[in-house]
Scaffold this active site. Structure first.
Site, PDB file in Angstrom:
ATOM      1  N   TYR A 118      -2.819   6.417   6.332  1.00 30.39           N
ATOM      2  CA  TYR A 118      -2.758   7.589   5.455  1.00 30.39           C
ATOM      3  C   TYR A 118      -2.086   8.772   6.159  1.00 30.39           C
ATOM      4  O   TYR A 118      -1.312   9.506   5.550  1.00 30.39           O
ATOM      5  CB  TYR A 118      -4.154   7.984   4.975  1.00 30.39           C
ATOM      6  CG  TYR A 118      -4.811   6.956   4.089  1.00 30.39           C
ATOM      7  CD1 TYR A 118      -4.074   6.213   3.171  1.00 30.39           C
ATOM      8  CD2 TYR A 118      -6.175   6.721   4.151  1.00 30.39           C
ATOM      9  CE1 TYR A 118      -4.677   5.274   2.350  1.00 30.39           C
ATOM     10  CE2 TYR A 118      -6.790   5.787   3.332  1.00 30.39           C
ATOM     11  CZ  TYR A 118      -6.038   5.067   2.441  1.00 30.39           C
ATOM     12  OH  TYR A 118      -6.642   4.146   1.628  1.00 30.39           O
ATOM     13  N   GLY A 159       0.823  -1.215   0.000  1.00 32.22           N
ATOM     14  CA  GLY A 159       0.000   0.000   0.000  1.00 32.22           C
ATOM     15  C   GLY A 159       0.852   1.258   0.000  1.00 32.22           C
ATOM     16  O   GLY A 159       0.579   2.207  -0.739  1.00 32.22           O
TER      17      GLY A 159
END
Length: 171
Positions: A144, A110
């Protein structure tokens, strides 16, 4: 749309990041189904390879995709497209979905995908790179934020689809 960089090996051994190809559509659709299950949104799912294919690889594609492949198997995807900021007067890159199969999470896939997409945005001269995250997905939010993203607390996504879209269009 500008092309993506060539494939590269990232994260755990033998994971290859590359631009999605026509042969990946079935795998991407399978991952989208897994994502819908994870997000508890299968009731909204209408994607099929036949519906997705022209939007990624047709005459006038409106989106792009990247995949992560391990041992010849697609284990993650990111689907994105160009948007536009009126305030910046510049295009931006919008990440619609990024999904890594749970067994492959924590191996840098990711992170590598987000990094590559950020580089793509910079290389194209875009002013921003953005995406949405579900408010209950604390793991994703923390991830994030660690990557440098700001979760925008004052913004709410508005959406009109299906019958409501048809009704609005016919006013």
């Amino acid at each position: 749309m500008s092309s993506q960089p060539a494939s590269e090996t990232v994260g755990s051994p033998n994971v290859v990041l590359r631009a999605a190809e026509l042969r990946d559509v079935q795998s991407i659709v399978g991952l989208i189904r897994e994502l819908a299950e994870f997000e508890q949104l299968t009731h909204l799912l209408q994607v099929t390879p036949e519906k997705l294919r022209p939007h990624l690889f047709g005459e006038k594609p409106v989106a792009e995709a990247m995949v992560a492949e391990l041992g010849g198997e697609v284990v993650a995807f990111a689907l994105y497209f160009t948007n536009f900021s009126t305030f910046l007067a510049q295009p931006g890159l919008y990440l619609e979905d990024l999904y890594v199969r749970p067994v492959h999470r924590g191996n840098g896939i990711g992170e590598a995908m987000l990094t590559r997409l950020a580089k793509l945005a910079v290389d194209r001269g875009y002013g921003r790179f953005e995406w949405c995250v579900l408010d209950w997905n604390e793991n994703a939010i923390r991830f994030y934020e660690r990557m440098g993203a700001t979760v925008m607390p004052d913004w709410r996504l508005s959406r009109v689809t299906g019958e409501a879209l048809a009704a609005l269009a016919s006013r």
